[in-house]
Design a protein around this motif. Structure first.
Motif, mmCIF file in Angstrom:
data_model
loop_
_atom_site.group_PDB
_atom_site.id
_atom_site.type_symbol
_atom_site.label_atom_id
_atom_site.label_comp_id
_atom_site.label_asym_id
_atom_site.label_seq_id
_atom_site.Cartn_x
_atom_site.Cartn_y
_atom_site.Cartn_z
ATOM 1 N N THR A 34 47.585 11.955 -9.976
ATOM 2 C CA THR A 34 47.415 12.537 -8.639
ATOM 3 C C THR A 34 47.402 14.048 -8.737
ATOM 4 O O THR A 34 47.904 14.628 -9.703
ATOM 5 C CB THR A 34 48.562 12.120 -7.701
ATOM 6 O OG1 THR A 34 49.805 12.538 -8.283
ATOM 7 C CG2 THR A 34 48.583 10.627 -7.465
ATOM 8 N N ALA A 38 49.986 14.895 -3.853
ATOM 9 C CA ALA A 38 51.086 13.953 -4.035
ATOM 10 C C ALA A 38 52.168 14.185 -2.989
ATOM 11 O O ALA A 38 52.473 15.330 -2.630
ATOM 12 C CB ALA A 38 51.674 14.106 -5.440
ATOM 13 N N THR A 175 55.745 7.381 -8.392
ATOM 14 C CA THR A 175 55.227 8.222 -7.311
ATOM 15 C C THR A 175 56.212 8.302 -6.148
ATOM 16 O O THR A 175 55.852 8.732 -5.056
ATOM 17 C CB THR A 175 53.872 7.695 -6.803
ATOM 18 O OG1 THR A 175 54.030 6.361 -6.316
ATOM 19 C CG2 THR A 175 52.826 7.724 -7.906
#
Length: 206
Positions: A34, A38, A175
């Motif tokens: 990413t 993000a 994430t």
């Protein structure tokens, strides 16, 4: 976004200025999967300026050109070294950091560049990162790690010296997604609160 020439192409810097006098700068890089969009980087960019911390989110040249060329460690570090004076010339402490691969860059270059401290979000302990890379920052370091991160859960980290603090983010993956077990806003609040408090400690000690 400011475009800045580097040895491996143009990088992008997106600035989020401090509200009021700038007390420090957080120079933050993205991971491989990413970019600066993000969630954790955006949450910090929204929160830290309220505490007098300017945030500079760096987009590496390989992502600007949408190729994999320039995504090796040497290229990533060269870009960071080229951009560093832009933050350092502001005359305030610079917190070097990022998520995943971005945190690795910060760890590898912190001592050489004279970072005030290092912020490591979702550090990839089990590869491509390493315990040795993290332990070699030579600076106060904050690691924020999800308890379900496949690249290294908090309980998989080695014994850390006092200058490296590890904070667990419950139920979060690489994430910081919790798959609905914890509201996204709660997770981001944990990250921003822990980071702002830690930066405040580093600035106070300075």
């Amino acid at each position: 976004m400011d475009l800045v020439p580097t040895p491996v192409g143009k990088a992008g810097i997106t600035w989020y200025p401090a509200h009021g006098p700038t007390r420090a700068v957080a120079l933050l890089g993205h991971g491989m999967a990413t970019g600066v969009e993000a969630a954790d980087l955006q949450a910090l960019a929204a929160d830290l300026p309220r505490h007098g911390i300017s945030v500079a989110l760096v987009t590496q040249p390989y992502r600007m050109s949408r190729t994999r060329s320039g995504s090796d460690e040497a290229s990533l570090d060269a870009v960071w070294q080229a951009l560093w004076p832009i933050a350092a010339d502001l005359g305030v402490p610079v917190i070097s950091g990022g998520r995943s691969a971005g945190s690795q860059v910060a760890c590898r270059t912190a001592e050489q560049l004279g970072a005030h401290a290092v912020l490591a979000l979702a550090y990839p302990l089990l590869g491509p990162g390493s315990p040795e890379e993290l332990l070699a920052t030579g600076r106060p370091t904050l690691v924020l790690q999800g308890t379900r991160d496949p690249f290294g859960r908090p309980d998989q980290f080695p014994a850390l010296p006092p200058e490296i603090e590890l904070i667990e983010i419950p139920n979060a993956n690489h994430t910081f997604d919790t798959r609905g077990s914890v509201p996204r806003s709660t997770t981001m609040d944990r990250i921003t609160r822990a980071t702002s408090q830690w930066i405040e400690q580093q600035l106070t000690r300075a």
